[in-house]
Motif scaffolding. Structure first.
Motif, PDB file in Angstrom:
ATOM      1  N   LEU A  28     -13.147  -7.364  -5.357  1.00 16.25           N
ATOM      2  CA  LEU A  28     -14.135  -6.611  -5.709  1.00 16.25           C
ATOM      3  C   LEU A  28     -13.996  -5.206  -4.806  1.00 16.25           C
ATOM      4  CD1 LEU A  28     -16.328  -6.423  -8.009  1.00 16.25           C
ATOM      5  CD2 LEU A  28     -17.974  -7.548  -6.386  1.00 16.25           C
ATOM      6  N   THR A  29     -14.383  -4.065  -5.213  1.00 17.72           N
ATOM      7  CA  THR A  29     -14.002  -3.004  -4.459  1.00 17.72           C
ATOM      8  C   THR A  29     -15.271  -2.677  -3.654  1.00 17.72           C
ATOM      9  OG1 THR A  29     -15.407  -1.219  -6.057  1.00 17.72           O
ATOM     10  CG2 THR A  29     -13.011  -1.594  -6.135  1.00 17.72           C
ATOM     11  N   SER A  30     -15.503  -1.976  -2.647  1.00 18.57           N
ATOM     12  CA  SER A  30     -16.490  -1.531  -1.796  1.00 18.57           C
ATOM     13  C   SER A  30     -16.037  -0.283  -1.221  1.00 18.57           C
ATOM     14  CB  SER A  30     -17.167  -2.565  -1.037  1.00 18.57           C
ATOM     15  OG  SER A  30     -17.827  -3.663  -1.323  1.00 18.57           O
ATOM     16  N   ILE A  47     -12.050  -7.480  -0.495  1.00 24.10           N
ATOM     17  CA  ILE A  47     -12.596  -6.344  -0.518  1.00 24.10           C
ATOM     18  C   ILE A  47     -11.782  -5.207  -0.588  1.00 24.10           C
ATOM     19  CG2 ILE A  47     -14.289  -4.728   0.312  1.00 24.10           C
ATOM     20  CD1 ILE A  47     -16.116  -7.102   1.023  1.00 24.10           C
ATOM     21  N   LEU A  48     -11.415  -4.610  -1.626  1.00 24.34           N
ATOM     22  CA  LEU A  48     -10.639  -3.332  -1.977  1.00 24.34           C
ATOM     23  C   LEU A  48     -11.349  -2.072  -1.710  1.00 24.34           C
ATOM     24  CD1 LEU A  48      -7.692  -2.307  -2.933  1.00 24.34           C
ATOM     25  CD2 LEU A  48      -8.864  -2.027  -5.167  1.00 24.34           C
ATOM     26  N   VAL A  49     -10.848  -1.456  -0.732  1.00 23.72           N
ATOM     27  CA  VAL A  49     -11.665   0.013  -0.361  1.00 23.72           C
ATOM     28  C   VAL A  49     -10.469   0.852  -1.330  1.00 23.72           C
ATOM     29  CG1 VAL A  49     -11.972   1.722   1.246  1.00 23.72           C
ATOM     30  CG2 VAL A  49     -12.210  -0.328   1.664  1.00 23.72           C
ATOM     31  N   GLY A  50     -10.765   0.799  -2.557  1.00 28.60           N
ATOM     32  CA  GLY A  50      -9.782   1.348  -3.792  1.00 28.60           C
ATOM     33  C   GLY A  50     -10.035   2.917  -3.480  1.00 28.60           C
ATOM     34  N   ASP A  51      -9.045   3.470  -4.165  1.00 26.57           N
ATOM     35  CA  ASP A  51      -9.070   4.970  -4.296  1.00 26.57           C
ATOM     36  C   ASP A  51     -10.207   5.585  -5.472  1.00 26.57           C
ATOM     37  OD1 ASP A  51      -7.314   4.335  -6.429  1.00 26.57           O
ATOM     38  OD2 ASP A  51      -5.625   5.814  -5.844  1.00 26.57           O
ATOM     39  N   SER A  52     -10.388   4.529  -6.130  1.00 26.02           N
ATOM     40  CA  SER A  52     -11.483   4.458  -7.315  1.00 26.02           C
ATOM     41  C   SER A  52     -12.776   5.297  -6.472  1.00 26.02           C
ATOM     42  CB  SER A  52     -12.016   3.301  -7.778  1.00 26.02           C
ATOM     43  OG  SER A  52     -12.108   2.223  -7.171  1.00 26.02           O
ATOM     44  N   ALA A  53     -12.885   5.375  -5.217  1.00 31.93           N
ATOM     45  CA  ALA A  53     -13.944   5.919  -4.678  1.00 31.93           C
ATOM     46  C   ALA A  53     -13.895   7.492  -5.145  1.00 31.93           C
ATOM     47  CB  ALA A  53     -13.557   5.748  -3.098  1.00 31.93           C
ATOM     48  N   VAL A  89      -6.886  -1.456   1.691  1.00 36.03           N
ATOM     49  CA  VAL A  89      -7.200  -0.078   1.310  1.00 36.03           C
ATOM     50  C   VAL A  89      -6.182   0.421   0.621  1.00 36.03           C
ATOM     51  CG1 VAL A  89      -7.571   1.997   2.670  1.00 36.03           C
ATOM     52  CG2 VAL A  89      -8.207  -0.001   3.665  1.00 36.03           C
ATOM     53  N   ASP A  90      -6.496   1.117  -0.385  1.00 38.39           N
ATOM     54  CA  ASP A  90      -5.602   2.134  -1.152  1.00 38.39           C
ATOM     55  C   ASP A  90      -4.931   3.043  -0.405  1.00 38.39           C
ATOM     56  OD1 ASP A  90      -5.209   0.954  -3.705  1.00 38.39           O
ATOM     57  OD2 ASP A  90      -6.982   1.844  -4.418  1.00 38.39           O
ATOM     58  N   LEU A  91      -3.615   3.239  -0.394  1.00 39.53           N
ATOM     59  CA  LEU A  91      -2.862   4.558   0.068  1.00 39.53           C
ATOM     60  C   LEU A  91      -3.436   5.426  -0.744  1.00 39.53           C
ATOM     61  CD1 LEU A  91       0.437   3.467   1.548  1.00 39.53           C
ATOM     62  CD2 LEU A  91      -1.456   4.287   2.900  1.00 39.53           C
ATOM     63  N   VAL A 119      -2.826  -2.795   3.209  1.00 41.37           N
ATOM     64  CA  VAL A 119      -2.697  -1.580   2.366  1.00 41.37           C
ATOM     65  C   VAL A 119      -2.167  -1.944   0.889  1.00 41.37           C
ATOM     66  CG1 VAL A 119      -2.552  -0.064   4.235  1.00 41.37           C
ATOM     67  CG2 VAL A 119      -0.307  -0.751   3.082  1.00 41.37           C
ATOM     68  N   LYS A 120      -2.525  -0.995  -0.113  1.00 45.24           N
ATOM     69  CA  LYS A 120      -2.311  -1.280  -1.381  1.00 45.24           C
ATOM     70  C   LYS A 120      -1.509   0.027  -1.972  1.00 45.24           C
ATOM     71  CE  LYS A 120      -5.089  -1.755  -5.119  1.00 45.24           C
ATOM     72  NZ  LYS A 120      -4.725  -0.399  -5.923  1.00 45.24           N
ATOM     73  N   LEU A 121      -0.425  -0.060  -2.646  1.00 48.62           N
ATOM     74  CA  LEU A 121       0.427   1.208  -3.157  1.00 48.62           C
ATOM     75  C   LEU A 121       0.633   0.599  -4.637  1.00 48.62           C
ATOM     76  CD1 LEU A 121       1.553   0.559  -0.092  1.00 48.62           C
ATOM     77  CD2 LEU A 121       3.510   2.012  -0.958  1.00 48.62           C
ATOM     78  N   GLY A 143       0.927  -4.854  -3.769  1.00 44.92           N
ATOM     79  CA  GLY A 143       1.708  -3.914  -5.034  1.00 44.92           C
ATOM     80  C   GLY A 143       0.465  -3.655  -5.918  1.00 44.92           C
ATOM     81  N   HIS A 144       0.825  -2.789  -7.061  1.00 44.14           N
ATOM     82  CA  HIS A 144      -0.030  -2.401  -8.034  1.00 44.14           C
ATOM     83  C   HIS A 144       0.688  -1.920  -9.005  1.00 44.14           C
ATOM     84  CE1 HIS A 144      -4.020  -0.430  -9.307  1.00 44.14           C
ATOM     85  NE2 HIS A 144      -3.305  -0.688 -10.381  1.00 44.14           N
ATOM     86  N   LEU A 145       0.823  -2.841 -10.397  1.00 45.35           N
ATOM     87  CA  LEU A 145       1.641  -2.411 -11.508  1.00 45.35           C
ATOM     88  C   LEU A 145       0.844  -2.409 -12.942  1.00 45.35           C
ATOM     89  CD1 LEU A 145       4.659  -4.796 -10.662  1.00 45.35           C
ATOM     90  CD2 LEU A 145       4.889  -2.060 -10.546  1.00 45.35           C
TER      91      LEU A 145
HETATM   92  O1  KIV Z   1      -9.014   1.958  -6.859  1.00 43.90           O
HETATM   93  C1  KIV Z   1      -9.229   0.752  -7.354  1.00 43.90           C
HETATM   94  O2  KIV Z   1     -10.491   0.515  -7.541  1.00 43.90           O
HETATM   95  C2  KIV Z   1      -8.212  -0.124  -7.840  1.00 43.90           C
HETATM   96  C3  KIV Z   1      -8.555  -1.285  -8.667  1.00 43.90           C
HETATM   97  C4  KIV Z   1      -9.188  -0.974 -10.149  1.00 43.90           C
HETATM   98  C5  KIV Z   1      -7.542  -2.135  -8.766  1.00 43.90           C
HETATM   99  O3  KIV Z   1      -7.104   0.077  -7.783  1.00 43.90           O
END
Ligand code: KIV
Length: 271
Positions: A28-30, A47-53, A89-91, A119-121, A143-145
Motif C-alpha cells: 500500500l502507498t503512504s 509500503i510504497l512511497v509512490g510518485d502518486s504523491a 520509494v519511487d524514483l 527503490v522502484k523504477l 521493477g514496474h511494467l
Molecule cells: O506511485 C504509485 O503509487 C505506484 C503504484 C500505483 C504501484 O507506482
C-alpha cells in the motif's frame, strides 16, 4: 494485538519466501508519518512511497512534476513511522532515464537521506542499464511494467496495457530481463489478468499487481483510493474500504457549525 509486539522486519528475502510458500503480499502507498504508522501497524508487508504523491498529495494531474527532493521528504517521514514493513520509494520522472550514473546518484540520495530500503523504477529494456548500476551499489530494485504513469504522454490514455500479443510478449521479455538483472520484485499495473498469471508463473521473483487480476503474488493500491479520500477516481479494479471523503467533509462541516453556533468549545473543553 499490535504487529509490533514482536516485530520482525519484512525484507526482500521475506517477500521471496512468501512467493515460494504461496502467501500473498500486501502493499500500500503512504507518503507521511501518521498514515504510514497506521498502515504499518495494520500489517501491510510493503509500503510504497509512490510518485502518486504527485497526484494525491500535491494535486498535480500526473506523476511527472514531483521532484527527487519532494520524494525524499515523503520517504523520510514514512521511514520514521515504520517498524515492520519494507519501504520502497519511487524514483521520480527525470531522475533515472537520462543515464545510469544519474539513476545511481538519485537512488543513493534516496537511500542515504530517507533511510528507505529499496527503490522502484518504471520501464523495461530501456532502463535495464540503470537497474544494473543501482543494484551494483547494493540497493534493492523493484521493477514496474504495464501501465507506467510516467509515460502517460506517450500512451495518451490510462487504459489497460498489453492487450495485444506484441505488447504482451514485450512485457514478458522485459519481466524476464528485470529478473535476470536482479530485481527483487515487479509491479504489474493495469494489464489483463491472464497475462499477469502467465508472468507470475514464469518468474521466480514476486509480482505485485494493481488492476492486474488476482494471480499476481501480491496486490498494491494507493491508500487514498482504498480509504475513499480520492472519491472521483473510480476504476473497476479499485475496492473502496471507506468513504472518508464524505466522512471527513461531514465532520469538518459539523465543526464549522459548532464554532459558528458557539457550541464549541463547551465548559469542559476549556481551562
Ligand atoms: O506511485 C504509485 O503509487 C505506484 C503504484 C500505483 C504501484 O507506482
Amino acid at each position: 494485538m499490535s504487529v509490533h509486539s514482536n516485530v520482525k522486519r519484512v525484507t526482500t528475502n521475506t517477500l521471496q519466501e512468501m512467493k515460494n510458500k504461496g502467501e500473498k503480499i500486501s502493499m500500500l502507498t503512504s507518503y507521511d508519518y501518521s498514515m504510514a504508522r497506521i498502515v504499518d501497524e495494520a500489517g501491510v508487508d510493503v509500503i510504497l512511497v509512490g510518485d502518486s504523491a504527485s497526484n494525491v498529495m500535491a494535486g498535480h494531474e500526473t506523476t511527472l512534476p514531483i521532484t527527487l527532493d519532494q520524494m525524499i521528504y515523503h520517504a523520510t517521514s514514512v521511514v520514521k513511522a515504520v517498524k515492520r514493513a519494507l519501504v520502497v520509494v519511487d524514483l521520480p520522472f527525470g531522475t533515472y532515464q537520462g543515464n545510469s550514473k544519474e539513476a545511481l546518484t538519485s537512488s543513493i540520495r534516496i537511500m542515504k537521506e530517507s533511510g528507505a530500503h529499496a527503490v522502484k523504477l518504471e520501464g523495461g529494456k530501456e532502463i535495464n542499464e540503470s537497474v544494473l548500476r543501482i543494484l551494483s551499489a547494493g540497493i534493492p530494485v523493484m521493477g514496474h511494467l504495464g501501465l507506467t504513469p510516467q509515460s502517460i504522454y506517450k500512451f495518451g490514455t490510462y487504459t489497460v496495457r498489453a492487450k495485444e500479443e506484441e505488447e504482451a510478449e514485450r512485457l514478458m521479455r522485459d519481466a524476464l530481463m528485470l529478473q535476470e538483472s536482479g530485481c527483487f520484485g515487479l509491479v504489474l499495473e493495469k494489464i489483463p489478468a491472464k497475462l499477469t498469471a502467465k508472468v507470475s508463473q514464469e518468474l521466480s521473483i514476486p509480482t505485485v499487481g494493481i488492476g492486474a487480476g488476482g494471480d499476481s503474488d501480491g496486490q498494491v493500491l494507493v491508500v487514498h483510493d482504498l480509504l475513499g479520500i480520492t472519491h472521483e477516481f473510480n476504476p473497476r479494479f479499485l475496492r473502496r474500504y471507506l468513504n472518508l471523503y464524505e466522512d471527513i467533509k461531514g465532520a469538518v462541516g459539523q465543526y464549522v457549525k459548532d464554532v459558528r453556533s458557539r457550541d464549541f468549545p463547551n465548559d469542559s473543553e476549556q481551562y
